[in-house]
Structure formats: C-alpha cells, structure tokens
Design an enzyme around this catalytic site. Structure first.
Site, PDB file in Angstrom:
ATOM      1  N   GLU A  50       0.894  -1.034   0.079  1.00 39.27           N
ATOM      2  CA  GLU A  50       0.227   0.055  -0.053  1.00 39.27           C
ATOM      3  C   GLU A  50       0.913   0.757   0.137  1.00 39.27           C
ATOM      4  O   GLU A  50       1.887   1.462   0.674  1.00 39.27           O
ATOM      5  CB  GLU A  50      -1.410   0.102   1.271  1.00 39.27           C
ATOM      6  CG  GLU A  50      -0.537   0.135   3.086  1.00 39.27           C
ATOM      7  CD  GLU A  50      -1.258   0.514   4.039  1.00 39.27           C
ATOM      8  OE1 GLU A  50      -1.641   1.759   3.831  1.00 39.27           O
ATOM      9  OE2 GLU A  50      -1.714  -0.265   3.525  1.00 39.27           O
ATOM     10  N   LYS A 139      -8.101  -2.982  10.210  1.00 35.91           N
ATOM     11  CA  LYS A 139      -6.763  -3.267  10.543  1.00 35.91           C
ATOM     12  C   LYS A 139      -7.032  -2.191  12.145  1.00 35.91           C
ATOM     13  O   LYS A 139      -7.647  -1.451  11.942  1.00 35.91           O
ATOM     14  CB  LYS A 139      -5.875  -1.766   9.684  1.00 35.91           C
ATOM     15  CG  LYS A 139      -5.357  -0.550   9.576  1.00 35.91           C
ATOM     16  CD  LYS A 139      -4.729   0.215   9.262  1.00 35.91           C
ATOM     17  CE  LYS A 139      -3.695   1.254   9.230  1.00 35.91           C
ATOM     18  NZ  LYS A 139      -3.698   2.224   8.584  1.00 35.91           N
TER      19      LYS A 139
END
Length: 218
Positions: A50, A139
C-alpha cells in the site's frame, strides 16, 4: 461478515494472505523509487503493498506498482479518507483500500467498485460497524494501543476467520506475541520502509520480516 468472507473478492484476498499476510506500507515513497522498492519487496515474498495517500504523488506510485506487479501482487492505497479518493485509487488501478478509520461511506464505495477494503478500527463497536458496511478485514489501529490482550479479546466475539491486522509500532520482536493472540498478519510501516531508504535496505528488512513470520508459523 460471514457472507463477506464467502465472497469472491475475499477469497482472492485470502490467496494473497496465504502467500504472506504482511502488508508493506510505503509512506513517503517517491514515484521514481516505487518500482525498485516494489521489486525488492516482491523478491522477499511480499504480495500486498500500500502507498498512503499522504505520500508524494501517491497515485503515480500506485499506478506504477500496479502496472509492474498487479498481476501477482495486490497494490493499493492507505490513508484513504474520502469517497472521491477511492475513485482516484481505482482509476490508478489500485485494488486495495486501507483506512485509518471506519467511515462506512468509504467502505461501501470501495466495495461498490469491487475493491478490497481494510478499514481502521480501535474498538469492537467500530469493528462491527465496519463489518456491517462490507469490510473484508480489519486494521487494528493504532497497534501501540491495541496490545495482544486486545486481539485475544476481540477474537472471542468477532466472526471466526476474520482477518485482523495490527498496524502501528509492529516490530520483528512483537509479531510472535500478537500472532499467538490471534492476529492474522500485520501492516508494516517505518520498521520496513522509511523515505530515503534504498531498495537494497528495504529488501533486507523485508527478508528479515519474512524470516520472522516463517519461523512463527513453523
């Protein structure tokens, strides 16, 4: 969440995670560095990368990484705060949306575009709200505050098989304890990559994390 776990998108995400459930966070990377650093990560075994949107020209980096590695790795964006940012990431051929928060409108937009979405949550209430909005996994952020005891407690109430990723302050030494508590994998930031590091340095750190994970799993 059980219906989400059985969706085709999550099955594909599970395949990436089965290879290596460590997410490389390249905060601050420059577009002209992206390919070399991405190659170093890929060679070490990473399959999920990411680029946070508060990096320099992040969409350019995402597009370059997706073009180079998108056939074999999952490339996307972190620090995705708004619905319009989801559209921009999709236009750059990113397929992963990672968020520091659990905004349901952002999650739903990601899923409407058939992107994977890992929102940030810090409480069980936020976790269940994110799952209801369609999150593919969670997350756990910030990891410095959500210690292994929290992971274990969450595991008792969240759907079985749900992917949980502590992010923030994760080091080589911390992974085993989190994993024993029920973490599925980790998002790795400054312990893996900092602006100015060479691809060789990133590759060495990546290899160390991969070795540590493999040792935990044996």
């Amino acid at each position: 969440m059980s219906s989400t776990i059985m969706s085709s998108t999550t099955k594909a995400l599970a395949e990436y995670l089965a290879e290596l459930p460590l997410i490389a966070i390249l905060r601050g990377i420059q577009p002209d560095e992206a390919i070399a650093v991405g190659q170093a990560l890929f060679d070490a075994g990473f399959r999920i990368i990411e680029v946070p949107l508060n990096s320099p020209a992040p969409l350019q980096s995402i597009a370059k990484l997706a073009d180079a590695f998108g056939g074999q790795a999952l490339i996307g964006a972190g620090t995705v705060l708004r619905v319009e940012a989801v559209d921009q990431v999709a236009a750059a051929n990113g397929r992963l949306i990672v968020m520091p928060h659990g905004d349901g409108t952002v999650i739903r937009r990601a899923k409407a575009l058939n992107l994977y979405c890992l929102p940030g949550v810090a409480t069980p209430t936020e976790a269940f709200a994110a799952l209801a909005a369609g999150a593919d996994g969670l997350k756990m952020f910030p990891g410095e505050m959500l210690l292994p005891a929290a992971v274990k407690a969450w595991r008792a109430v969240l759907p079985p098989g749900l992917a949980l990723f502590p992010v923030g302050g994760i080091t080589l030494d911390a992974m085993a304890t989190y994993r024993a508590a029920g973490a599925s994998g980790f998002g790795l930031g400054s312990a893996l990559y900092k602006p100015g590091m060479t691809a060789l340095e990133v590759g060495q750190r990546a290899a160390a994390f991969v070795t540590a994970w493999r040792q935990i799993e044996t």
